[in-house]
Design an enzyme around this catalytic site. Structure first.
Site, PDB file in Angstrom:
ATOM      1  N   ASN A 106      36.282 -41.580 -60.947  1.00  0.00           N
ATOM      2  CA  ASN A 106      36.726 -40.937 -59.713  1.00  0.00           C
ATOM      3  C   ASN A 106      35.535 -40.798 -58.783  1.00  0.00           C
ATOM      4  O   ASN A 106      34.399 -40.623 -59.238  1.00  0.00           O
ATOM      5  CB  ASN A 106      37.295 -39.543 -60.043  1.00  0.00           C
ATOM      6  CG  ASN A 106      37.795 -38.797 -58.806  1.00  0.00           C
ATOM      7  OD1 ASN A 106      38.536 -39.354 -57.999  1.00  0.00           O
ATOM      8  ND2 ASN A 106      37.373 -37.547 -58.669  1.00  0.00           N
ATOM      9  N   HIS A 108      34.036 -38.465 -55.703  1.00  0.00           N
ATOM     10  CA  HIS A 108      34.260 -37.136 -55.122  1.00  0.00           C
ATOM     11  C   HIS A 108      33.200 -36.875 -54.059  1.00  0.00           C
ATOM     12  O   HIS A 108      32.006 -37.149 -54.298  1.00  0.00           O
ATOM     13  CB  HIS A 108      34.204 -36.070 -56.227  1.00  0.00           C
ATOM     14  CG  HIS A 108      34.444 -34.678 -55.740  1.00  0.00           C
ATOM     15  ND1 HIS A 108      35.703 -34.216 -55.421  1.00  0.00           N
ATOM     16  CD2 HIS A 108      33.590 -33.652 -55.491  1.00  0.00           C
ATOM     17  CE1 HIS A 108      35.608 -32.962 -54.999  1.00  0.00           C
ATOM     18  NE2 HIS A 108      34.336 -32.597 -55.040  1.00  0.00           N
TER      19      HIS A 108
HETATM   20  C1  GRF Z   1      37.256 -39.594 -50.251  1.00  0.00           C
HETATM   21  O1  GRF Z   1      36.347 -38.716 -49.607  1.00  0.00           O
HETATM   22  C2  GRF Z   1      37.245 -39.309 -51.722  1.00  0.00           C
HETATM   23  O2  GRF Z   1      35.974 -38.962 -52.224  1.00  0.00           O
HETATM   24  C3  GRF Z   1      38.162 -38.113 -51.802  1.00  0.00           C
HETATM   25  O3  GRF Z   1      39.219 -38.424 -50.905  1.00  0.00           O
HETATM   26  C4  GRF Z   1      38.686 -39.253 -49.869  1.00  0.00           C
HETATM   27  C5  GRF Z   1      39.534 -40.504 -49.809  1.00  0.00           C
HETATM   28  O4  GRF Z   1      39.204 -41.214 -48.679  1.00  0.00           O
HETATM   29  N1  GRF Z   1      38.645 -37.905 -53.136  1.00  0.00           N
HETATM   30  P1  GRF Z   1      39.816 -42.717 -48.513  1.00  0.00           P
HETATM   31  O5  GRF Z   1      41.330 -42.578 -48.688  1.00  0.00           O
HETATM   32  O6  GRF Z   1      39.197 -43.573 -49.592  1.00  0.00           O
HETATM   33  O7  GRF Z   1      39.394 -43.110 -47.128  1.00  0.00           O
END
Ligand code: GRF
Length: 200
Positions: A106, A108
């Site tokens: 994942n 984050h």
């Molecule tokens: C990213 O900041 C990710 O870390 C978080 O949600 C956001 C998703 O952005 N979990 P995207 O949909 O990949 O533009």
């Protein structure tokens, strides 16, 4: 090396992976996008990239486990080697975590263990930290709590808003996530309890 990406929103991380593959800089095959919001922009990105999509509406199922069982079958039928959570905004249960422990990561938008959960970027701005960043970690069924694979720091400037910071956070994500996938693809990552060992 077959990967599936889970996303719920705009999919800029998904796009970053697609771009690296298309440039020949990431030797993986993106076999599936899993999305819990059929109208999300990430679904458009997948169609553009000719990546098969499995979308579903959680409310059409009586439980998380019910739709996760279907997703698991999709992953197994496609012989997926690595699952990448990239902005997938649902809790996942052991139905998916168990079979993929050590093969599910994942991304984050904070330096875990600081600021887990939603609105991590706003949490960092509100707290007043001078440095935040991004983390790629193995998924262990907790909330943003698995063994950490890679991190990258992002400084918070004076009078920074969450919006301006978010742009730099996402730019960092778009570098760190493909890099982490590359390390896993090359078999350079192993877990020893909580510690993740990266062979150079
Ligand atoms: C990213 O900041 C990710 O870390 C978080 O949600 C956001 C998703 O952005 N979990 P995207 O949909 O990949 O533009």
């Amino acid at each position: 090396y077959r990967i599936a990406v889970f996303a719920s929103g705009s999919g800029s991380n998904f796009q970053a992976i697609v771009d690296q593959v298309q440039k020949g800089k990431l030797d993986v095959s993106i076999e599936l996008l899993v999305c819990d919001r059929p109208g999300a922009y990430v679904v458009e990105r997948a169609k553009e990239a000719k990546v098969p999509v499995f979308t579903f509406r959680p409310k059409d199922y009586e439980s998380r486990e019910a739709y996760e069982a279907l997703i698991l079958k999709e992953l197994q039928d496609r012989q997926i080697d690595l699952v990448v959570m990239a902005g997938y905004m649902r809790i996942i249960t052991n139905v998916l975590v168990e079979p993929f422990y050590g093969r599910m990561i994942n991304i984050h938008p904070s330096l875990l263990p600081s600021f887990p959960g939603v609105n991590a970027i706003q949490q960092a701005v509100d707290y007043g930290v001078k440095v935040t960043g991004v983390t790629v970690h193995f998924v262990d069924g907790g909330l943003d709590s698995g063994p950490i694979i890679a991190q990258r720091a992002v400084e918070i400037h004076e009078h920074e808003t969450a919006e301006s910071l978010a742009e730099r956070i996402h730019a960092a994500e778009h570098m760190v996530l493909p890099q982490a996938i590359r390390l896993l693809r090359e078999g350079k990552v192993s877990i020893d309890g909580r510690r993740v060992l990266i062979r150079s």
